[in-house]
Scaffold this motif. Structure first.
Motif, PDB file in Angstrom:
ATOM      1  N   ASN A  64     -17.060  -7.756   8.042  1.00  0.00           N
ATOM      2  CA  ASN A  64     -16.379  -9.078   8.327  1.00  0.00           C
ATOM      3  C   ASN A  64     -15.284  -8.969   8.884  1.00  0.00           C
ATOM      4  OD1 ASN A  64     -14.763  -8.395   5.976  1.00  0.00           O
ATOM      5  ND2 ASN A  64     -15.893  -9.665   4.454  1.00  0.00           N
ATOM      6  N   PHE A 109      -6.791  -1.050   4.065  1.00  0.00           N
ATOM      7  CA  PHE A 109      -7.632  -2.090   4.301  1.00  0.00           C
ATOM      8  C   PHE A 109      -8.726  -2.256   5.262  1.00  0.00           C
ATOM      9  CE2 PHE A 109      -3.871  -2.994   1.923  1.00  0.00           C
ATOM     10  CZ  PHE A 109      -4.380  -3.178   0.643  1.00  0.00           C
ATOM     11  N   LEU A 148      -9.906  -5.322  -5.171  1.00  0.00           N
ATOM     12  CA  LEU A 148      -9.041  -4.525  -4.118  1.00  0.00           C
ATOM     13  C   LEU A 148      -8.502  -3.361  -4.692  1.00  0.00           C
ATOM     14  CD1 LEU A 148      -8.836  -5.072  -0.947  1.00  0.00           C
ATOM     15  CD2 LEU A 148      -6.754  -6.419  -1.428  1.00  0.00           C
ATOM     16  N   VAL A 185      -5.333  -3.492  -5.917  1.00  0.00           N
ATOM     17  CA  VAL A 185      -3.861  -3.469  -5.387  1.00  0.00           C
ATOM     18  C   VAL A 185      -3.062  -4.195  -6.501  1.00  0.00           C
ATOM     19  CG1 VAL A 185      -2.071  -5.014  -3.884  1.00  0.00           C
ATOM     20  CG2 VAL A 185      -4.445  -3.706  -2.922  1.00  0.00           C
ATOM     21  N   GLU A 203       1.751  -2.831  -1.410  1.00  0.00           N
ATOM     22  CA  GLU A 203       0.614  -2.019  -1.082  1.00  0.00           C
ATOM     23  C   GLU A 203      -0.277  -2.658   0.120  1.00  0.00           C
ATOM     24  OE1 GLU A 203      -1.198  -0.960  -4.700  1.00  0.00           O
ATOM     25  OE2 GLU A 203       0.599  -0.863  -5.917  1.00  0.00           O
ATOM     26  N   LEU A 204       0.113  -3.982   0.515  1.00  0.00           N
ATOM     27  CA  LEU A 204      -0.670  -4.485   1.249  1.00  0.00           C
ATOM     28  C   LEU A 204      -0.668  -4.382   2.920  1.00  0.00           C
ATOM     29  CD1 LEU A 204      -0.481  -8.163  -0.195  1.00  0.00           C
ATOM     30  CD2 LEU A 204      -2.417  -6.826  -0.018  1.00  0.00           C
ATOM     31  N   ASP A 205      -0.127  -3.105   3.148  1.00  0.00           N
ATOM     32  CA  ASP A 205       0.167  -2.701   4.661  1.00  0.00           C
ATOM     33  C   ASP A 205      -1.400  -2.742   5.277  1.00  0.00           C
ATOM     34  OD1 ASP A 205       1.001  -1.755   6.858  1.00  0.00           O
ATOM     35  OD2 ASP A 205       1.416   0.475   6.493  1.00  0.00           O
ATOM     36  N   GLY A 206      -1.225  -3.355   6.476  1.00  0.00           N
ATOM     37  CA  GLY A 206      -2.410  -3.345   7.429  1.00  0.00           C
ATOM     38  C   GLY A 206      -3.554  -4.553   6.774  1.00  0.00           C
ATOM     39  N   ALA A 207      -3.133  -5.333   5.947  1.00  0.00           N
ATOM     40  CA  ALA A 207      -4.087  -6.246   5.321  1.00  0.00           C
ATOM     41  C   ALA A 207      -4.129  -7.454   6.351  1.00  0.00           C
ATOM     42  CB  ALA A 207      -3.552  -6.656   3.891  1.00  0.00           C
ATOM     43  N   SER A 208      -5.390  -7.977   6.104  1.00  0.00           N
ATOM     44  CA  SER A 208      -5.697  -9.378   6.715  1.00  0.00           C
ATOM     45  C   SER A 208      -5.340 -10.338   5.643  1.00  0.00           C
ATOM     46  CB  SER A 208      -7.329  -9.470   7.143  1.00  0.00           C
ATOM     47  OG  SER A 208      -7.622  -8.708   7.808  1.00  0.00           O
ATOM     48  N   GLY A 210     -14.358 -13.166   1.670  1.00  0.00           N
ATOM     49  CA  GLY A 210     -13.904 -11.792   1.854  1.00  0.00           C
ATOM     50  C   GLY A 210     -13.462 -11.465   3.507  1.00  0.00           C
ATOM     51  N   ARG A 211     -13.150 -12.672   4.025  1.00  0.00           N
ATOM     52  CA  ARG A 211     -12.517 -12.388   5.531  1.00  0.00           C
ATOM     53  C   ARG A 211     -11.223 -11.761   5.325  1.00  0.00           C
ATOM     54  NH1 ARG A 211     -10.528 -10.753   9.119  1.00  0.00           N
ATOM     55  NH2 ARG A 211     -10.349 -11.597  11.191  1.00  0.00           N
ATOM     56  N   CYS A 212     -10.572 -12.106   4.437  1.00  0.00           N
ATOM     57  CA  CYS A 212      -8.987 -11.613   4.142  1.00  0.00           C
ATOM     58  C   CYS A 212      -9.107 -10.899   2.960  1.00  0.00           C
ATOM     59  CB  CYS A 212      -8.114 -12.829   4.210  1.00  0.00           C
ATOM     60  SG  CYS A 212      -8.304 -14.139   5.336  1.00  0.00           S
ATOM     61  N   ASP A 213      -7.837 -10.006   2.901  1.00  0.00           N
ATOM     62  CA  ASP A 213      -7.624  -9.198   1.665  1.00  0.00           C
ATOM     63  C   ASP A 213      -7.046 -10.065   0.862  1.00  0.00           C
ATOM     64  OD1 ASP A 213      -8.795  -6.801   2.770  1.00  0.00           O
ATOM     65  OD2 ASP A 213      -7.020  -6.849   4.381  1.00  0.00           O
TER      66      ASP A 213
END
Lengths: 392, 337
Positions: free
Chosen positions: A168, A249, B133, B135, B140-145, B187-190
């Motif tokens: 997704n 992620f 997730l 977290v 810790e959200l590095d690279g997250a959408s 679930g499109r974004c973290d």
């Protein structure tokens, strides 16, 4: 002495049609100018009274917001001008790819609609009716929801073949790792394009002179594919790939196409292609049946009848309405903000909100779409002239 | 819908061309109702319930202003606005007051030509993540959408936070709050970032609220306050004191239940506040009973808070910073005299 010349007689000013129309026109221009002056001065006075900042100085300021996808390097530390440029490029990207795909798909469906095969023609008709009648915004929501609801999260990404992941977050695929050979191959391809063009010119001349046909398509294809391949071999045939891999992620490496872009592209292409199909059908039907029969009598095959006789004549009918469908697609791409694709309107909206400069922002939105529309029109008008009936 | 918001912005720009007004109070009185810009999509702050009745803290703030002006909290028209259209709507005169969880900031009070009144909710920006997730901290959200609304201070804070912590984010920016939440739950974004109160509201309407948690980091100050246009001091005072009246009523122990008995109170502060001793109303150009009407019809700040976002609502928000100053919070009203 007797006066004979009527022209010398004084006609009252208001009875002279030429002068009268001139007076009317000057009057209208003055009124429009006065109205424009009133609107602008009133707006400025109101903005000043509410102490709202004006001017384009904000373009130099740091934007401080991130943009999801970009064709050029961009970070929140760049200024608004660059953020807006990112938006323009994103709009251009989706419009250009969209128009190319729409024309191809629309032509195919338009031709299928006229097929003598009952099933093919019915399916094309159903496609056209269905997609024309559903508002494009709903279609966008549908495709976007389709992507984020149907596809798994990155950790459970589908991996149909090595190097390709579907989840997704989009489609992520491996690309050849950086190597100077790729640039050389690009140049080789350009050279091949020029060669193919020269070849076509030579072949046409020979055809007109001697009547002998030359397989232009296959030779051109050979040159276009062969030359870059040869360069690739010369460069030592690099095969290293930059494969995506899951880290944290998200996927790192490779290239990715976001679900927002795919959903927008799919929605716009499928919707607009339905209209283009009808235009193509109308164009083909506008060509007299006798033309087909005459072409067939000459012994041409169906494909050749279509490409050499019917389509060139149909194009004259097709091009003007096709242009307006291209403009429609470009303008509809502004619906992107509904499904999170950062097109120009989306970025400009954010800019308007962060800076409060609504008038400047809306002016820029209008200017950009006006430019895009005018450029498309100019190009299509040029093409239309080229295709117009040459009268001898 | 998005096309519509653009058209609205465009329309607002043009109507800015000819927005001339006498005082807002006179305009409102001749119209017979107040036009209040609200959210429309945030549970607990501004959203119609299943019967179509507007509910929320911001909605009740709007009602308090209507009660103060007309003595009737129902003389009001709610206009749902997106984050992008809200300020333009106020600037252009589409609405008389904006009660739409807008953060009071320097640039909005200057370049946007707005004035914010007393804060009606002290908030801070947080992150909502699915528990799966794993977290535990925003770092810790590095690279997250990151799902985020456009044109908000939230959008800027998130970019600032990731930049200052040397980590990367990929924003997914969708203008419609409900659509954004749907995208996040799919679930499109973290993570979803917004004011903590809105996250609580979003979590409350999640398909399965227990699957989600709000991370402990609060990365910004978000004083949410109603706003009015520059240049109308009388209207500013009315809106400001309507909010303060709810806080003052709680401080004085006056509720919608006991306000009628309180009219007989011997306490001079209460007598002045409820208009038994006249003066306050006239000074504002309102009825002497304006504060009484607010408390009687809408309630004091504590009642409004508990009814919309408090412990017994699905949002389950503690008073925290929004408690009275006497209870360690920030809610403090200047005296009504």
């Amino acid at each position: 002495m007797q006066k004979i010349d009527i022209g010398d007689e004084k006609i009252p000013l208001l009875n002279d049609p030429a002068k009268r129309s001139l007076i009317y026109q000057v009057g209208v221009v003055l009124m429009v100018a006065a109205l424009g002056y009133y609107l602008i001065s009133n707006t400025l006075a109101n903005l000043d009274r509410q102490s709202i900042a004006t001017g384009f100085g904000f373009l130099e300021k740091e934007s401080s917001f991130e943009i999801g996808e970009s064709l050029i390097e961009y970070s929140a530390a760049d200024n608004y001008a660059r953020a807006l440029l990112v938006g323009v490029l994103n709009t251009l990207k989706v419009s250009f790819v969209g128009i190319v795909l729409t024309v191809i798909l629309g032509t195919l469906i338009g031709v299928a609609r006229l097929s003598t095969n009952w099933l093919v023609s019915r399916l094309a008709a159903i496609y056209i009716e269905l997609l024309q009648d559903i508002p494009v915004l709903l279609q966008l929501f549908f495709w976007y929801a389709f992507f984020y609801e149907m596809l798994p999260s990155p950790r459970q990404a589908l991996n149909p073949v090595t190097g390709l992941f579907l989840c997704n977050r989009g489609m992520i695929f491996g690309v050849p790792a950086a190597h100077p050979a790729w640039a050389w191959m690009g140049w080789a391809f350009l050279v091949a394009c020029v060669l193919a063009w020269l070849l076509r010119r030579w072949a046409m001349q020979r055809l007109f002179k001697t009547g002998k046909p030359f397989p232009i398509f296959w030779t051109s294809l050979g040159v276009l594919l062969g030359l870059p391949f040869f360069v690739w071999l010369l460069a030592g045939a690099p095969t290293a790939m930059d494969l995506p891999h899951l880290r944290g992620f998200n996927f790192q490496g490779g290239m990715s196409i976001s679900p927002e872009f795919t959903a927008l592209l799919l929605g716009l292409v499928l919707y607009t292609a339905a209209f283009v199909a009808e235009i193509v059908r109308a164009g083909i039907q506008s060509v007299n049946k006798g033309q087909t029969e005459a072409a067939k009598a000459l012994g041409l095959k169906t494909g050749k009848v279509l490409s050499l006789v019917i389509l060139p004549q149909a194009l004259r009918v097709i091009i003007p309405p096709l242009t307006s469908q291209m403009l429609n697609l470009t303008k509809n791409s502004s619906l992107a903000v509904a499904i999170g694709y950062p097109d120009f309107v989306s970025v400009a909206n954010t800019t308007i909100n962060q800076t409060g400069q609504a008038i400047e922002g809306v002016a820029m939105i209008m200017a950009v779409y006006l430019c895009l529309s005018l450029l498309t029109s100019v190009f299509m008008n040029w093409y239309n002239k080229k295709m117009a009936l040459v009268e001898r | 819908m998005k096309r519509f918001s653009f058209v609205l912005a465009l329309f607002a720009v043009f109507s800015m061309v000819c927005s001339a007004s006498a005082g807002t109070l006179d305009d409102v009185k001749s119209k017979g109702f107040i036009q209040v810009g609200v959210n429309g999509d945030v549970f607990g702050f501004g959203k119609p319930d299943e019967k179509g009745v507007w509910k929320g803290l911001d909605v009740d703030t709007g009602r308090a202003i209507a009660a103060a002006v007309f003595g009737d909290a129902s003389k009001i028209k709610f206009i749902p606005l997106t984050a992008v259209t809200r300020f333009t709507a106020l600037q252009s005169g589409e609405i008389d007051v904006l009660c739409r969880n807008a953060t009071r900031t320097l640039s909005r009070e200057t370049a946007l030509g707005l004035n914010f009144v007393q804060v009606n909710y002290y908030d801070g920006q947080g992150f909502l993540v699915p528990k799966s997730l794993g977290v535990k901290s925003a770092k810790e959200l590095d690279g997250a959408s990151v799902c985020v609304l456009p044109g908000t201070t939230t959008e800027l804070n998130a970019a600032d936070y990731f930049r200052s912590n040397g980590i990367k984010m990929k924003p997914v920016v969708i203008e419609n709050t409900a659509e954004l939440a749907k995208t996040f739950f799919a679930g499109r974004c973290d993570c979803l970032t917004s004011d903590a109160s809105q996250l609580a509201g979003t979590r409350a309407v999640a398909p399965n609220p227990d699957d989600y948690m709000i991370l402990p980091q609060i990365i910004s100050k978000e004083p949410l306050a109603p706003a009015v246009r520059h240049g109308d001091d009388q209207w500013y005072d009315i809106v400001n004191l309507s909010v303060l009246a709810m806080i003052n009523a709680e401080e004085l122990g006056i509720t919608s239940k006991n306000v009628d008995e309180m009219l007989k109170s011997a306490n001079p502060k209460i007598q002045r506040f409820l208009g038994v001793t006249p003066g306050n109303g006239k000074a504002l150009g309102l009825d002497e009973k304006f504060a009484y009407n607010i408390v009687k019809q809408v309630g004091n700040y504590g009642e409004v808070f508990e009814r919309n976002v408090g412990k017994d609502t699905p949002l389950k928000i503690e008073r925290g910073l929004n408690a009275l100053w006497t209870n360690g919070g920030l809610m403090y009203s200047p005296p009504f005299k």
